[in-house]
Motif scaffolding. Structure first.
Motif, PDB file in Angstrom:
ATOM      1  N   GLU A  46      -3.146 -55.141 -55.454  1.00  0.00           N
ATOM      2  CA  GLU A  46      -1.829 -55.305 -56.048  1.00  0.00           C
ATOM      3  C   GLU A  46      -0.898 -54.255 -55.462  1.00  0.00           C
ATOM      4  N   SER A  49       4.303 -49.951 -55.033  1.00  0.00           N
ATOM      5  CA  SER A  49       5.611 -49.380 -54.739  1.00  0.00           C
ATOM      6  C   SER A  49       5.711 -49.081 -53.254  1.00  0.00           C
ATOM      7  N   THR A  59      11.210 -49.181 -54.132  1.00  0.00           N
ATOM      8  CA  THR A  59      11.047 -50.473 -54.781  1.00  0.00           C
ATOM      9  C   THR A  59       9.728 -50.451 -55.533  1.00  0.00           C
ATOM     10  N   TYR A  60       9.709 -51.124 -56.701  1.00  0.00           N
ATOM     11  CA  TYR A  60       8.534 -51.085 -57.563  1.00  0.00           C
ATOM     12  C   TYR A  60       8.130 -52.490 -58.000  1.00  0.00           C
ATOM     13  N   ALA A  61       6.829 -52.668 -58.213  1.00  0.00           N
ATOM     14  CA  ALA A  61       6.354 -53.885 -58.841  1.00  0.00           C
ATOM     15  C   ALA A  61       6.768 -53.874 -60.312  1.00  0.00           C
ATOM     16  N   ASP A  62       6.995 -55.055 -60.866  1.00  0.00           N
ATOM     17  CA  ASP A  62       7.469 -55.139 -62.251  1.00  0.00           C
ATOM     18  C   ASP A  62       6.560 -54.419 -63.254  1.00  0.00           C
ATOM     19  N   PRO A  63       5.231 -54.496 -63.121  1.00  0.00           N
ATOM     20  CA  PRO A  63       4.381 -53.851 -64.140  1.00  0.00           C
ATOM     21  C   PRO A  63       4.531 -52.328 -64.221  1.00  0.00           C
ATOM     22  N   LYS A  65       7.529 -50.645 -63.115  1.00  0.00           N
ATOM     23  CA  LYS A  65       8.941 -50.265 -63.058  1.00  0.00           C
ATOM     24  C   LYS A  65       9.335 -49.494 -64.304  1.00  0.00           C
ATOM     25  N   GLY A  66      10.008 -48.363 -64.095  1.00  0.00           N
ATOM     26  CA  GLY A  66      10.437 -47.538 -65.213  1.00  0.00           C
ATOM     27  C   GLY A  66       9.397 -46.525 -65.658  1.00  0.00           C
ATOM     28  N   ARG A  67       8.167 -46.647 -65.169  1.00  0.00           N
ATOM     29  CA  ARG A  67       7.097 -45.707 -65.546  1.00  0.00           C
ATOM     30  C   ARG A  67       6.606 -44.892 -64.345  1.00  0.00           C
ATOM     31  N   ASP A  90      -3.409 -49.928 -66.116  1.00  0.00           N
ATOM     32  CA  ASP A  90      -3.149 -49.191 -64.875  1.00  0.00           C
ATOM     33  C   ASP A  90      -4.436 -48.677 -64.242  1.00  0.00           C
TER      34      ASP A  90
END
Length: 117
Positions: A46, A49, A59-63, A65-67, A90
């Motif tokens: 998977e 980033s 850029t980040y994968a949605d799962p 993002k923000g963490r 994770d």
């Protein structure tokens, strides 16, 4: 010889934080985009980033993002992944990777991150 060596993994409780590092050598670090990829137990790879070269656009994968926050220190030839608010999902082996049309594709050996209470 291109080498990528991850460190900083381990066991952390849900909600905790870890910072992964990837020490690079054998190529001109500052001129290539760098990525983090993970593989959870029993699952496929998977992408997590990527950080560009030059602009340091991330850029980040949605799962994640923000963490998670990806960063690089070109003076130290080191890539980082700051992981906050970690969740059991994770849990994975995390790899740093570099790709260039003239360089080829290289991966580190991977580092285990386990999120569990």
């Amino acid at each position: 010889e291109v080498q990528l060596v991850e460190s900083g993994g381990g066991l952390v409780q849900p909600g905790g934080s870890l910072r992964l590092s990837c020490a690079a050598s054998g190529f001109t670090f500052s001129t290539y985009p760098l990525s983090w990829v993970r593989q959870a137990p029993g699952k496929g790879l998977e992408w997590v980033s990527v950080i560009d070269s030059g602009t340091d656009t991330t850029t980040y994968a949605d799962p994640v993002k923000g963490r998670f926050t990806i960063s690089r220190d070109n003076a130290k030839n080191t890539l980082y992944l700051q992981m906050n608010s970690l969740k059991p999902e994770d849990t994975a082996v995390y790899f740093c990777a570099v790709y260039g049309s003239s360089l080829g594709c290289y991966w580190g050996q991977g580092i285990q991150v386990t999120v569990s209470s």
